[in-house]
Design an enzyme around this catalytic site. Sequence first.
Site, PDB file in Angstrom:
ATOM      1  N   ALA A 184      -2.000   5.404   0.422  1.00  0.00           N
ATOM      2  CA  ALA A 184      -1.394   4.458   1.362  1.00  0.00           C
ATOM      3  C   ALA A 184      -0.892   5.181   2.606  1.00  0.00           C
ATOM      4  O   ALA A 184      -0.424   6.321   2.553  1.00  0.00           O
ATOM      5  CB  ALA A 184      -0.245   3.724   0.686  1.00  0.00           C
ATOM      6  N   HIS A 185      -0.982   4.490   3.741  1.00  0.00           N
ATOM      7  CA  HIS A 185      -0.433   5.016   4.986  1.00  0.00           C
ATOM      8  C   HIS A 185       1.073   5.195   4.814  1.00  0.00           C
ATOM      9  O   HIS A 185       1.732   4.367   4.177  1.00  0.00           O
ATOM     10  CB  HIS A 185      -0.732   4.048   6.132  1.00  0.00           C
ATOM     11  CG  HIS A 185      -0.472   4.623   7.482  1.00  0.00           C
ATOM     12  ND1 HIS A 185       0.801   4.721   8.017  1.00  0.00           N
ATOM     13  CD2 HIS A 185      -1.309   5.126   8.429  1.00  0.00           C
ATOM     14  CE1 HIS A 185       0.740   5.256   9.218  1.00  0.00           C
ATOM     15  NE2 HIS A 185      -0.533   5.520   9.492  1.00  0.00           N
ATOM     16  N   PRO A 186       1.648   6.270   5.374  1.00  0.00           N
ATOM     17  CA  PRO A 186       3.078   6.519   5.158  1.00  0.00           C
ATOM     18  C   PRO A 186       4.003   5.478   5.777  1.00  0.00           C
ATOM     19  O   PRO A 186       5.151   5.350   5.353  1.00  0.00           O
ATOM     20  CB  PRO A 186       3.293   7.896   5.791  1.00  0.00           C
ATOM     21  CG  PRO A 186       2.183   8.066   6.758  1.00  0.00           C
ATOM     22  CD  PRO A 186       1.010   7.348   6.151  1.00  0.00           C
ATOM     23  N   LEU A 199       2.539   2.305   7.757  1.00  0.00           N
ATOM     24  CA  LEU A 199       1.913   1.018   8.042  1.00  0.00           C
ATOM     25  C   LEU A 199       1.584   0.312   6.730  1.00  0.00           C
ATOM     26  O   LEU A 199       0.816   0.825   5.920  1.00  0.00           O
ATOM     27  CB  LEU A 199       0.637   1.215   8.871  1.00  0.00           C
ATOM     28  CG  LEU A 199       0.818   1.929  10.214  1.00  0.00           C
ATOM     29  CD1 LEU A 199      -0.525   2.071  10.923  1.00  0.00           C
ATOM     30  CD2 LEU A 199       1.823   1.202  11.101  1.00  0.00           C
ATOM     31  N   PHE A 242      -1.756  -0.812   4.155  1.00  0.00           N
ATOM     32  CA  PHE A 242      -2.880   0.009   4.627  1.00  0.00           C
ATOM     33  C   PHE A 242      -3.170   1.029   3.537  1.00  0.00           C
ATOM     34  O   PHE A 242      -2.558   2.084   3.485  1.00  0.00           O
ATOM     35  CB  PHE A 242      -2.546   0.719   5.939  1.00  0.00           C
ATOM     36  CG  PHE A 242      -3.756   1.003   6.801  1.00  0.00           C
ATOM     37  CD1 PHE A 242      -4.961   1.417   6.245  1.00  0.00           C
ATOM     38  CD2 PHE A 242      -3.697   0.836   8.179  1.00  0.00           C
ATOM     39  CE1 PHE A 242      -6.062   1.665   7.037  1.00  0.00           C
ATOM     40  CE2 PHE A 242      -4.804   1.082   8.981  1.00  0.00           C
ATOM     41  CZ  PHE A 242      -5.987   1.496   8.413  1.00  0.00           C
TER      42      PHE A 242
END
Length: 397
Positions: free
Chosen positions: A229-231, A233, A236
């Site tokens: 996962a995006h840190p 966003l 995402f």
Amino acid sequence: MKPLADIRIIAVEQYGAGPFGSLQLADLGAEVIKVENPRDGGDVARYVPPYAEGEDSLFFESLNRNKRSISLDLGSAEGRAVFEDLVRNADAVYSNLRGDVPAKLRIRFADLAAINPRIVCCSLSGYGQTGPRAQDPGYDYVLQGLTGWMSLTGEPDGPPQKSGLSLVDFSGGFVAALSLLAAVHAARRDGVGTDCDLSLFDTAVSLLTYLATWHLSQGYEPTRTRRSAHPSLVPFQLFPAQDGWFVAGCAKEKFWHRLTTVIDRPELAVDARFTTFAERMKHREELEEILDTVFMTGTVDKWVTLLREASIPCAPINSVEQALTDEHTIARNMLITTEHPRFGTLTHVNSPVRVGSAVVEHRRAPRRGEDTDEILRELLNYSADQVAQLRETGALG
């Protein structure tokens, strides 16, 4: 004429990072002459399994097309003399050796300026020519660990992981190619060459980019995230469907609102837990659970089709085979072929560096020393007797 057809590079290169960088230049038309030592069988990449036979390997072929090869022992006086003649007729000497080796081989600007004051000496090493690690051998795997990359990769409760590709090596190759071109430009403008002291370490640290800024400026501590996962966003990340995985992301608020429509859950767009990036980040696990339940009702193809129709960033998690046969790969001319005397027709991935729209034909990688006589006689104007004498001394192998 190809964009770099007027640049000649003498490459004392080996294995991956260096040859990948000079490959980009060779594909653009630069004349890249590989200097291969006959005493150790030349570039070690020629022997990398699993697809290797004799001095031919598919690993080597993938990194050395459009280049020429001269067999030359730089450790002998006769070989050194030939090398210096090559330098007189070149724009750059390019190497990827351990940081202390260019000095030992005398291939830095200080060593060669008297021969060619405009020569660019571009060295790509593991750690550079200065600093406490300058004499250490540098390898992609090791550097992914040292520079923090592996601490960012993998599941939170699992061990650190490296990338599936040698991204430090390949990024270093791009950095070296860019630096070499900048230095050659400056040398032609100013009439004076220079050194380029490049390292895989510097490259890898530089690619920490915004994570480094967050940490250095605000004390942010990066951690591994579930399902890549995006840190910051949300959402995402990877999502499971009935028959596999796909990635989808809402990098803008408009994508989030579109997503709630696609999954037929419009109430989520006004749910106080999910109205902003910050709120969704606070309630990441709750949102992930909701989306997992929805996405497990359909196939990867169903969701990717619906998301693409809504212009939401997404893609299936392809295998390498699927990626190489993707219609966009074909449309972008990312596959090319060469003919090889041992392996027959070989298919490669093309360079992503494009200048203009001309279709370029590619030559296979050279056999070790294949171009030695041609280079000596046509480029350096050596006589047949001179070439024969060099062979007798063993300088050419």
